[in-house]
Scaffold this active site. Structure first.
Site, PDB file in Angstrom:
ATOM      1  N   LYS A   1       2.260  -3.113   5.684  1.00 48.62           N
ATOM      2  CA  LYS A   1       2.633  -3.273   3.801  1.00 48.62           C
ATOM      3  C   LYS A   1       4.203  -2.665   4.804  1.00 48.62           C
ATOM      4  O   LYS A   1       4.436  -2.923   2.937  1.00 48.62           O
ATOM      5  CB  LYS A   1       1.349  -1.787   3.975  1.00 48.62           C
ATOM      6  CG  LYS A   1       0.681  -2.421   3.868  1.00 48.62           C
ATOM      7  CD  LYS A   1      -0.043  -3.637   3.298  1.00 48.62           C
ATOM      8  CE  LYS A   1      -1.775  -4.170   3.252  1.00 48.62           C
ATOM      9  NZ  LYS A   1      -1.865  -5.188   2.351  1.00 48.62           N
TER      10      LYS A   1
ATOM     11  N   SER B   1       1.104  -0.914  -0.076  1.00 47.09           N
ATOM     12  CA  SER B   1       0.327  -0.304  -0.003  1.00 47.09           C
ATOM     13  C   SER B   1       1.646   1.710  -0.343  1.00 47.09           C
ATOM     14  O   SER B   1       1.805   1.239   0.441  1.00 47.09           O
ATOM     15  CB  SER B   1      -0.869   0.392   1.580  1.00 47.09           C
ATOM     16  OG  SER B   1      -1.470   1.308   1.849  1.00 47.09           O
TER      17      SER B   1
ATOM     18  N   TYR C   1      -0.964  -0.990  10.506  1.00 45.41           N
ATOM     19  CA  TYR C   1      -1.640  -1.114   9.061  1.00 45.41           C
ATOM     20  C   TYR C   1      -0.156  -1.007   7.989  1.00 45.41           C
ATOM     21  O   TYR C   1       0.461  -1.574   6.948  1.00 45.41           O
ATOM     22  CB  TYR C   1      -2.636  -0.636   8.413  1.00 45.41           C
ATOM     23  CG  TYR C   1      -2.725  -1.149   6.882  1.00 45.41           C
ATOM     24  CD1 TYR C   1      -3.659  -1.944   6.634  1.00 45.41           C
ATOM     25  CD2 TYR C   1      -2.878  -0.093   5.850  1.00 45.41           C
ATOM     26  CE1 TYR C   1      -3.621  -1.940   5.539  1.00 45.41           C
ATOM     27  CE2 TYR C   1      -3.067  -0.568   4.258  1.00 45.41           C
ATOM     28  CZ  TYR C   1      -3.559  -1.242   4.336  1.00 45.41           C
ATOM     29  OH  TYR C   1      -4.332  -1.591   2.701  1.00 45.41           O
TER      30      TYR C   1
END
Lengths: 245, 78
Positions: free
Chosen positions: A156, A139, A152
């Protein structure tokens, strides 16, 4: 050059969004695609959209005993595996000062640890057959960071670093390992944004629109194809110019 | 030469693409036979499959030469 006929692929998180489009695109390029995810009904919908026989293998990636059964099941169903797409991911957003251990652990487990286990599991077959394509769906948040997404972002970014290390190890066996870092992609989640939120996001994107899942899927097909045989350890940024890195 | 040695030699010759005469007891996979670290892991995997045994990591680290492999596998199979 972009033909994937005869290739066998596994896509995690194939129940919707980017995962479903990747599965459809790989199948359209000729690959046989095994679909994994947690929602069987949604996986069946993906299989229906593909219109060909697709092994459906439900798996909860937060449970390592299930994760470790996935690749053997896929290899048994298809006689081997050429392409692994680590697409499944989740968010449990919270500001750092409020983030609970469980929120951190759960996101890292699904987004990173499961991908590690799946990567490791496919290597035996891929090194033996001297061919493999591994792609992690990362991401832009893993590259740039984002408030409220410490867990997150770490997962990622971790995916990118892990895939680079693995790329070094196995490139001599004709296995490439790359990452795709999508920016803001239209999804059920972005449909819920109000106009003000949407405008705030679009103002950061030079293309001034959201991306589509198909635009991510096309990149996955490219990285799996012979056209990308000399690309490994790369992170393909698919973000409408939001981060030109 | 034992049957185990013949089977091990066959795997080594095929995997590392070397002449059978070079695969002698003291031949080191990495130093003498041109293997890299990944080859060594693959050889161990091939031994596991050929002999239907599991070779734990610490034992695998001790298998540096053809002779090491033969003696480990002879014991494991026996």
């Amino acid at each position: 050059m972009f033909d994937l006929t005869g290739k066998r692929a596994l896509v995690t998180g194939a129940s919707g969004g980017i995962g479903r489009e990747i599965a459809k695109a790989l199948a359209a390029a000729g690959a046989t695609v095994a679909l994994s995810g947690t929602r069987v009904g949604a996986l069946e919908e993906t299989a229906g959209a593909i219109g060909r026989d697709c092994p459906i293998l439900p798996c909860n990636l937060s449970k390592l005993d299930e994760v470790d059964k996935l690749v053997p099941a896929v290899e048994a169903a298809m006689g081997g595996l050429d392409i692994l797409i680590n697409n499944a991911g989740m968010t449990r957003d919270n500001l750092f000062m409020r983030m609970k251990d469980e929120e951190w652990d759960e996101v890292l487990a699904v987004n990173l640890t499961a991908a590690f286990h799946l990567n490791r599991a496919v290597l035996r077959g891929m090194t033996k057959q001297r061919f493999g394509r591994i792609i992690g769906i990362s991401s832009v948040v893993g590259v740039m960071g984002n408030p409220g997404q410490g867990n997150y972002a770490a997962s990622k970014a971790g995916l990118i670093g892990m895939n680079k290390a693995l790329a070094h190890e196995v490139v001599s066996r004709n296995i490439t390992v790359n990452s795709i870092a999508p920016g803001f992609i239209a999804s059920a989640m972005t449909d819920e944004l109000n106009n003000k939120q949407r405008e705030a996001i679009l103002s950061t994107i030079p293309a001034h629109r959201l991306g589509t899942a198909q635009e991510v899927a096309g990149c996955a097909v490219f990285l799996c194809s012979d056209a990308a045989a000399y690309i490994t350890g790369h992170t393909l940024n698919v973000n409408g110019g939001m981060a030109m890195i | 030469m034992s049957d185990v040695a013949d089977r091990v030699r066959k795997i080594v010759v095929e995997h590392l693409n070397v002449d059978a005469e070079k695969v002698v007891e003291k031949a080191s996979f990495i130093d003498d036979l041109g293997a890299d670290s990944l080859d060594q892991v693959e050889l161990v995997m091939a031994f596991e499959e050929e002999f239907s045994v599991e070779i734990p990591d610490d034992a695998a680290e001790g298998i540096q030469t053809f002779g090491d492999a033969v003696s480990f596998l002879t014991k494991a199979v026996g």
